[in-house]
Design an enzyme around this catalytic site. Structure first.
Site, PDB file in Angstrom:
ATOM      1  N   ALA A   1       0.718  -0.987   0.151  1.00  0.00           N
ATOM      2  CA  ALA A   1       0.133  -0.076   0.238  1.00  0.00           C
ATOM      3  C   ALA A   1       1.032   1.254  -0.085  1.00  0.00           C
ATOM      4  O   ALA A   1       0.464   2.297  -0.575  1.00  0.00           O
ATOM      5  CB  ALA A   1      -0.254   0.754   1.137  1.00  0.00           C
TER       6      ALA A   1
ATOM      7  N   ASP B   1       9.876   2.167   1.067  1.00  0.00           N
ATOM      8  CA  ASP B   1       8.770   2.218  -0.600  1.00  0.00           C
ATOM      9  C   ASP B   1       8.497   2.897  -1.215  1.00  0.00           C
ATOM     10  O   ASP B   1       7.988   2.761  -2.709  1.00  0.00           O
ATOM     11  CB  ASP B   1       7.166   1.368   0.695  1.00  0.00           C
TER      12      ASP B   1
END
Length: 284
Positions: free
Chosen positions: A46, A227
């Site tokens: 996510a 990320d």
């Protein structure tokens, strides 16, 4: 199922992050008081999808959440970042949760309770040959088998990788410790390695072909920085930016993420980072 064409499709985890910020990390058996508790959307998959969308790349998330309040919160957060969530499954299992302790320097300890993430399948999910697919080490083998286009693996956490998987990867992204723990990466066609404060480098079949220095920042939270780096590097490379400049762009994005307490921080458009790092490179 989503029918849009996306710059990046991320296959991976979706978690609620429960973050305790303390002066220091506890040792084994130790209790530390005076921490501040926060809750926020997280999960490596996510986080990467949200970063890709905020950088201006159309992003799709393939993952799973529970049929609970936290699952809806995670879906709302992804949609709010601009991520297509049509391929996020809502399952009976609870939404994944990460228990995170962060110290005053931004270092962390993390325990993950995967919940619905452990039951993620790719049933009914399709990948177009023009898509770029970014995976972590979850349902990666099935994704690699199904997708014929550009395939990126963020090989975290470190574990032995099948030879056929490495052969399938167009790009592998790891940190310094993961690179050391996975000797087979020396044979991979293209590997990006992050070194924290020492920047990042690109390797072709074990030979360093490019590198870029880190960006000096005040550290607030390192949880989502890697990320954000992954999303930025993939988008930059797919737009034709050369290796060294793409690494610099990703370092700049990761630096901005480190300076933000959120695991899914607001980011500028990718073009801003491309221009900013071009100016910086010209000044060196």
């Amino acid at each position: 199922m989503s029918t849009r064409v996306h710059a990046v499709t991320v296959v991976g985890s979706i978690n609620l992050d429960l973050i305790a910020t303390a002066d220091r990390l506890p040792t084994a058996g130790e209790t530390i008081g005076g921490a501040a508790l926060s809750q926020q959307p997280g999960g490596k998959g996510a986080n990467q999808a949200a970063a890709a969308a905020r950088l201006g790349g159309s992003a799709r998330m393939v993952g799973a959440v529970g049929n609970d309040v936290n699952g809806q919160r995670m879906l709302d957060a992804l949609a709010g970042a601009g991520v297509d969530t049509a391929d996020v499954a809502v399952l009976p299992e609870p939404t994944g949760t990460a228990l995170i302790v962060v110290d005053g320097d931004g270092e962390n300890q993390i325990v993950v309770c995967p919940g619905a993430n452990s039951h993620l399948t790719l049933d009914g999910v399709e990948f177009g040959p023009e898509e770029t697919v970014l995976c972590q080490l979850e349902v990666v083998l099935e994704a690699a088998r199904r997708h014929a286009g550009y395939f990126v693996l963020n090989a975290a956490p470190a574990m032995d990788l099948p030879a056929q998987l490495l052969e399938r990867c167009d790009l592998v992204i790891v940190n310094e410790s993961e690179y050391a723990l996975i000797p087979a990466l020396a044979e991979a066609k293209l590997v990006a390695v992050t070194y924290g404060g020492d920047g990042s480098a690109m390797f072709e079949h074990g030979r360093k072909v490019a590198e870029a220095p880190s960006v000096a920042v005040s550290v607030a939270n390192t949880v989502g920085a890697g990320d954000a780096f992954c999303a930025a590097l993939v988008l930059a490379l797919r737009q034709g930016v050369d290796y060294a400049h793409a690494l610099a762009v990703a370092n700049a994005v990761g630096g901005d993420a480190v300076g933000n307490p959120s695991s899914q921080p607001d980011l500028a458009q990718l073009g801003y980072y491309v221009e900013r790092t071009a100016v910086a490179e010209g000044a060196r």
